[in-house]
Write an enzyme that holds these catalytic residues in place. Structure first.
Site, PDB file in Angstrom:
ATOM      1  CG  HIS A 852      -1.901  -1.258   1.272  1.00  0.00           C
ATOM      2  ND1 HIS A 852      -2.271  -1.888   2.411  1.00  0.00           N
ATOM      3  CD2 HIS A 852      -2.469  -1.636   0.156  1.00  0.00           C
ATOM      4  CE1 HIS A 852      -3.153  -2.782   1.858  1.00  0.00           C
ATOM      5  NE2 HIS A 852      -3.502  -2.627   0.542  1.00  0.00           N
ATOM      6  CD  GLU A 855      -0.908   0.609   4.645  1.00  0.00           C
ATOM      7  OE1 GLU A 855      -0.233  -0.315   4.647  1.00  0.00           O
ATOM      8  OE2 GLU A 855      -2.133   0.243   4.364  1.00  0.00           O
ATOM      9  CG  HIS A 949       0.385  -3.733   5.646  1.00  0.00           C
ATOM     10  ND1 HIS A 949      -0.511  -3.354   4.591  1.00  0.00           N
ATOM     11  CD2 HIS A 949       0.819  -4.901   5.330  1.00  0.00           C
ATOM     12  CE1 HIS A 949      -0.653  -4.342   3.909  1.00  0.00           C
ATOM     13  NE2 HIS A 949       0.190  -5.471   4.029  1.00  0.00           N
ATOM     14  CD  GLU A1034      -1.999  -3.299   9.553  1.00  0.00           C
ATOM     15  OE1 GLU A1034      -1.702  -1.789   9.347  1.00  0.00           O
ATOM     16  OE2 GLU A1034      -2.465  -3.852   8.643  1.00  0.00           O
TER      17      GLU A1034
HETATM   18 ZN   LIG Z   1      -1.910  -1.537   4.289  1.00  0.00          ZN
END
Ligand SMILES: [Zn+2]
Length: 1149
Positions: A852, A855, A949, A1034
């Site tokens: 992504h 990010e 992420h 994350e």
């Molecule tokens: Zn992500």
């Protein structure tokens, strides 16, 4: 009569032994007497029953103790009274019983649970048949019902089914002048109306009109009655049919006039609740489009704006201001987003388009169709009533409940013949170290190393440079961006010399295109603080732009190398500029950056400024200063009265900038390429600012329903003046930051088919401290693809004879960029068979990041991981000896380059393609998955898979994993014990991390398998490749609320530390799994890391943000249901959007 009492008695609940009150108590004796009379006896001897009841009442009224005894747990006092109530047909006795119950008010819950409500309604309906009904009894009954109502969730339904609704209505109609009786009736009506079905039926019976009659005109005569009537009306108007009724009856202007009357006459603010009640009626009416129209026509915006402004100085009037603000936001006419189309300003021709899906939709849209707005807000039709009592049990339906899907079943994937080609990416598994092989070949073919200098170029790079020159871009690269240049600072003869002196090591000038621009760049004005160490400093008249000497601080950064990398990077808009921050580099500041405390009322004042655009339209400039939809010249020249904007560089994505007021700008972000939405990330340049002036910036087309910008996160700013003064760094900046739903309409095309949606605004204010500065704003610390390539090249310099580092090109992306694959491990100790065997048999760790693009924090964590792995520490050496690392540091280079937030050039979220990646459209995913499939085939599936992420709505760093057991626990599906037999190994790594990494929080981890995530890397690698330790890690974009960094915003230092600690954790994991042969792994794990052999507390599954709500509603359409709550709580509810939508925008990876 069939009765409750009989049932109760037969049920044995009032049998004597259960009486726990002292048997000698007088009240118990009386109750006993009453109990024995129940049934036949009572009918026969009303007088005695009445006497007993009177005595009981007297006791309750005079002795607190007696009341407690009747109601105490285990006592059957309430049953006895209820039974008496039901059996008796004598009004006076009923009256007495009711009196008793009324006096027991505080224990109304017991009364309800024993079925009291039903009995009261029964009495009410039968009493209403007597002509005329006893007013005293009616008064008593309604008083009691008014107390019972709020305690009984089924009150509304029971009232309707018993016919009590109509009894109360006709009482109200007949007693409009009888305030004594009217008040309790209205109180009961208020409770009736909370039920949506009741509200509709009451509306049909003229109750809405009736209420309007009671509340108008303005009078302070009976305010408590008025208050209750307003509450009832407010509840009735929640029904859309009733709201329509109110509009048709022209009550909107009447309500506004009434509100004004109260506003003017309630100078001492004693009737806040009445004023608030009027606003609640308006708020509910304006839920329908007709209501909003009527509100606008009645000049509601101006009335509420003016009254609110007058209320502002009085803090206690905040509930009025907040409700007014909510109504105004809702009624604010929807504006068109100021762009010709919401499709990205750039288009990339795909090799083919899959027949279904978002991109096909985008392509099939006929030309000329306006996708910015549609009629989605024009239809009243959808406002149908739902005729049901909705008892929504909020079950999360995203949890995977199919046990077959929950059991990892290794899927064979592609046939081995096809996968065999991936062998070349695993040379280490067959390496015999008999011949020296140059492992850099593959890497260098894809990279552009020409021009790289110093230690970073390995001997082999020179010989291969010719192969890369063909791929080299011929377009001019401008460093830094041109637009910031002010014309008066053009080249001077001295500048060339200065350049050479700064870059003394150059024997020949770099290419004129590059140098010419750098040399002529001056950051004019020459603030005294931009001291330069160069001997050629021209004095105060304007220092020449210098490259800050960051070599010591940033050993892995090299501006020249960066520019070389940019030349090999292919962007859809063909960027020719380089942003200063990427060129100079970023040195993390040493000071702490705490969360920004939210200033009270900040959102409200920002929203009021927005509303002023409507109230005072003449103050609005509406001057476009940057427009990407004019491709030839997006930067619009002006006389210097406006800021200059630009973002035509890697990862930049500003589409349009509009000067709204003198010091306020609306900014529109570009959509992801081949998409018409996904904007949240931003990276843009500003120049031409005035020093000391506060500017307000509004990013007006954000999409997420909430953001950490509401919880302490600030934007990032980079000042070139600061950089050349020796402080090249991104710093957290901005005051008055908030994030809220705005009045720009989002077409249903862009909102996943949902109608009537709006965008969200991120607003922040800032003051610039340097004249003629060039500043950059970003959502998070930028990390471009060219930066990655530079870092990878620099990593080569860290190679020692003990390190085995190989950089391969995994594949080429759609946009023609290469996707690097790294292999890092330790060289074998010797060429001996044993050592080579140990080398080949090391377990694999597979890491990836940045699928992504928005990010960027994931890239900083990855940078920390890579540098740690290439480091000289004994830990790093042990780690390399323990594992073979396979790393894809950037899964979505095209998205990163082109300033996308979420997608690749295919217009799709690549982390939703893992189940069935298309080799042409999703090459990086296709080939990464193939690598893993190859490993599974040769029985070498990795020990750990982790995809890095970033998370925009939560704090801390945490992991998502996959556990059958924890998923089953969360979903309540029945499963056999064999289904639940599961190795707990998946918890080990996060547990270790929570112990050693300060930013990591175990409490935020989740191991639930969700349906919406079944095509993500984590779930597919777990399910199909059979990797038990398959994770998403994350990292917060904001900061931490626990551990060492509690209260601080996260910086690159902390992110890099996280990446390094991840490696350390793997080493600990190695020690634990190394003992696997000893068969006691689980016990050992639990001993060492404190996990019990069964999970005591499974992680909770939290789908949405878990921040506490605050006073100001981010989204005005999220209506609160607790009408009876304190006014202060009214706006506390958070948005609850439909899960599809959430999924689409979720960044939970
Ligand atoms: Zn992500």
């Amino acid at each position: 009569a069939e009765c409750y009492c009989a049932k109760i008695i037969r049920g044995g609940r009032i049998s004597a032994p259960e009486m726990k009150v002292p048997s000698n108590s007088r009240i118990v004796m009386l109750l006993g007497q009453l109990e024995r009379m129940n049934g036949e006896a009572m009918v026969r001897d009303v007088e005695t029953a009445r006497q007993v009841t009177t005595k009981i009442l007297h006791l309750i009224q005079t002795q607190e103790k007696s009341g407690k005894e009747v109601m105490s747990k285990g006592s059957s006092g309430m049953e006895v009274i209820l039974a008496s109530l039901e059996v008796s047909s004598q009004t006076t006795l009923e009256f007495l019983c009711i009196s008793i119950v009324t006096d027991l008010g505080r224990r109304m819950g017991v009364f309800v649970s024993k079925g009291g409500t039903g009995i009261l309604f029964q009495i009410l309906t039968s009493a209403s048949k007597e002509l005329p009904p006893s007013e005293e009894l009616m008064l008593q009954l309604h008083s009691l019902l008014a107390k019972v109502g709020p305690k009984d969730r089924k009150f509304g339904v029971k009232a309707r089914l018993s016919g009590a609704l109509n009894v109360t209505i006709s009482l109200i109609k007949q007693n409009l002048q009888n305030a004594k009786l009217l008040l309790p009736c209205l109180q009961v009506l208020r409770v009736y109306s909370a039920n949506s079905v009741n509200a509709i039926s009451l509306g049909k019976n003229g109750v809405v009109e009736l209420m309007f009659k009671i509340i108008a005109p303005y009078s302070k005569k009976n305010t408590s009655l008025l208050k209750v009537a307003l509450d009832a009306l407010g509840a009735l108007l929640k029904s859309k049919t009733n709201a329509r009724r109110a509009v048709d009856g022209s009550h909107v202007p009447a309500l506004l006039a009434l509100y004004l009357d109260w506003h003017r006459n309630d100078a001492r603010h004693r009737h806040m609740l009445i004023r608030k009640g009027l606003l609640v009626c308006l708020r509910n009416i304006t839920n329908i489009k007709l209501g909003r129209k009527a509100f606008i026509e009645a000049d509601g915006m101006r009335i509420l704006y003016n009254t609110s402004t007058e209320c502002l100085p009085v803090r206690t009037l905040d509930p009025l201001i907040n409700t007014s603000s909510l109504i105004m936001r809702k009624c604010f006419p929807k504006n068109r987003l100021p762009v010709p189309t919401i499709k990205s300003a750039f288009h990339y021709q795909l090799p083919h388009v899959l027949p279904v899906g978002p991109v096909a939709q985008l392509y099939s849209q006929p030309p000329g169709v306006d996708d910015v707005v549609d009629d989605s807000d024009d239809n009243e039709e959808t406002e149908a009533e739902t005729d049901t009592d909705n008892e929504e049990d909020e079950k999360n339906d995203d949890i995977e409940t199919d046990l077959n899907k929950l059991h990892p079943t290794k899927s064979p994937g592609r046939p081995f013949e096809e996968l065999r080609v991936y062998e070349r990416f695993f040379l280490e598994l067959s390496e015999d170290f008999q011949v020296t092989v140059n492992y850099n070949i593959l890497f260098l073919q894809g990279y552009n190393f020409e021009g790289s200098k110093g230690a970073s170029s390995t001997p082999s790079s020179g010989s291969l440079s010719s192969s890369s020159s063909s791929a080299r871009s011929t377009r001019p690269i401008i460093v830094p961006t041109a637009q910031a240049l002010s014309p008066k600072h053009m080249a001077t003869p001295a500048s060339q010399e200065i350049w050479n002196s700064i870059k003394g090591q150059h024997t020949q000038p770099p290419s004129p295109l590059l140098l010419g621009d750098i040399a002529t760049r001056r950051v004019g004005g020459g603030g005294s603080d931009c001291g330069s160490e160069g001997a050629e400093d021209e004095g105060g008249e304007g220092a020449v732009l210098e490259v800050p000497d960051t070599a010591l601080l940033l050993p892995l950064h090299d501006p020249d190398l960066y520019v070389e990398m940019v030349k090999g990077t292919r962007s859809v808009p063909q960027y020719a500029e380089v942003a200063y921050p990427d060129y100079f580099g970023h040195v993390a500041p040493t000071f702490k950056e705490p969360h920004l405390e939210r200033v009270y009322g900040v959102q409200r004042s920002k929203i009021f400024q927005d509303i002023e655009r409507l109230i005072h339209p003449n103050d609005i400039l509406d001057k476009v200063v940057y427009d990407l939809d004019i491709p030839s010249c997006p930067v619009i020249e002006d006389s210097g009265e406006s800021l200059k904007f630009n973002s035509q560089f890697e990862s930049g994505n500003l589409r349009k900038a509009i000067q709204v007021r003198k010091y306020e700008y609306d900014l529109v972000l570009n959509s992801d390429i081949n998409s018409n939405h996904y904007h949240q990330w931003f990276y843009l340049e500003v120049s031409g600012m005035r020093v000391g002036t506060t500017y307000r910036f509004n990013i007006i087309n954000c999409e997420k329903s909430n953001s950490q910008f509401n919880y302490g996160m600030q934007v990032l700013m980079y000042s070139v003046q600061e950089a050349i003064s020796g402080r090249p760094r991104w710093v957290r900046t901005g005051t008055d930051i908030c994030y809220y739903k705005n009045h720009f309409a989002r077409s249903s095309i862009a909102a996943g088919g949902q109608k009537g949606k709006s965008y969200f605004t991120l607003t922040f204010s800032t003051t610039f401290s340097h004249k003629d500065d060039v500043c950059y704003f970003a959502y998070h610390y930028p990390y471009t693809y060219s930066t990655l390539k530079m870092h990878l090249a620099k990593l080569e310099a860290l190679r020692t004879p003990h390190i085995y580092l190989r950089q391969d090109v995994l594949c080429e992306t759609l946009g023609g960029n290469i996707c690097p694959l790294l292999t890092i491990t330790a060289m074998p100790e010797s060429n001996s068979n044993d050592h080579i065997c140990q080398f080949r048999n090391r377990p694999l760790i597979f890491l990836s990041a940045r699928v992504h693009p928005g990010e960027t924090n994931a890239s900083w964590v990855m940078k920390g991981t890579l540098e740690f792995l290439m480091g000289t520490s004994p830990l790093a050496a042990s780690l390399r000896e323990a594992y073979i690392f396979k790393i894809v540091p950037m899964l979505n280079p095209d998205g990163v380059i082109n300033g996308n937030h979420r997608c690749s050039l295919s217009g799709e979220d690549l982390n939703r393609q893992w189940q069935n990646p298309n080799p042409e459209l999703h090459p990086t995913i296709y080939h990464t998955k193939s690598l893993l499939q190859y490993l599974a085939h040769i029985q070498r599936a990795p020990l750990v898979f982790c995809d890095y992420h970033g998370h925009s709505r939560k704090k801390n760093v945490f992991m998502y994993g996959c556990s059958v057991k924890e998923t089953v626990w969360q979903s309540n599906i029945s499963a056999t014990s064999s289904d639940l037999h599961e190795d707990l190994g998946y918890r080990t790594l996060p547990k270790i991390l929570s112990q050693i990494a300060p930013a990591f929080s175990m409490a935020s981890c989740s191991f639930v398998v969700e349906r919406s995530k079944e095509a993500t890397a984590r779930v597919v690698v777990w399910r199909e490749i059979g990797v038990q330790r398959s994770y998403t890690m994350e990292s917060t974009l904001c900061g931490c609320d626990q551990g060492k960094y509690k209260g601080l915003q996260i910086g690159t230092r902390e992110l890099e530390e996280m990446g390094a600690q991840f490696c350390v954790a793997l080493l600990r994991l190695k020690r634990l799994t190394g003992l696997r042969n000893h068969q006691h792994l689980l016990d050992l794990e639990s001993d060492i890391i404190g996990t019990q052999s069964k999970v005591v507390s499974p992680t909770t599954y939290v789908m949405e943000e878990d921040e506490p709500s605050f006073l100001e509603a981010i989204d005005y359409s999220a209506e609160s249901d607790n009408e009876d709550a304190e006014p202060e709580n009214e706006h506390g509810n958070n948005v609850h959007e439909n899960p599809d939508h959430l999924d689409q925008l979720s960044d939970s990876y």
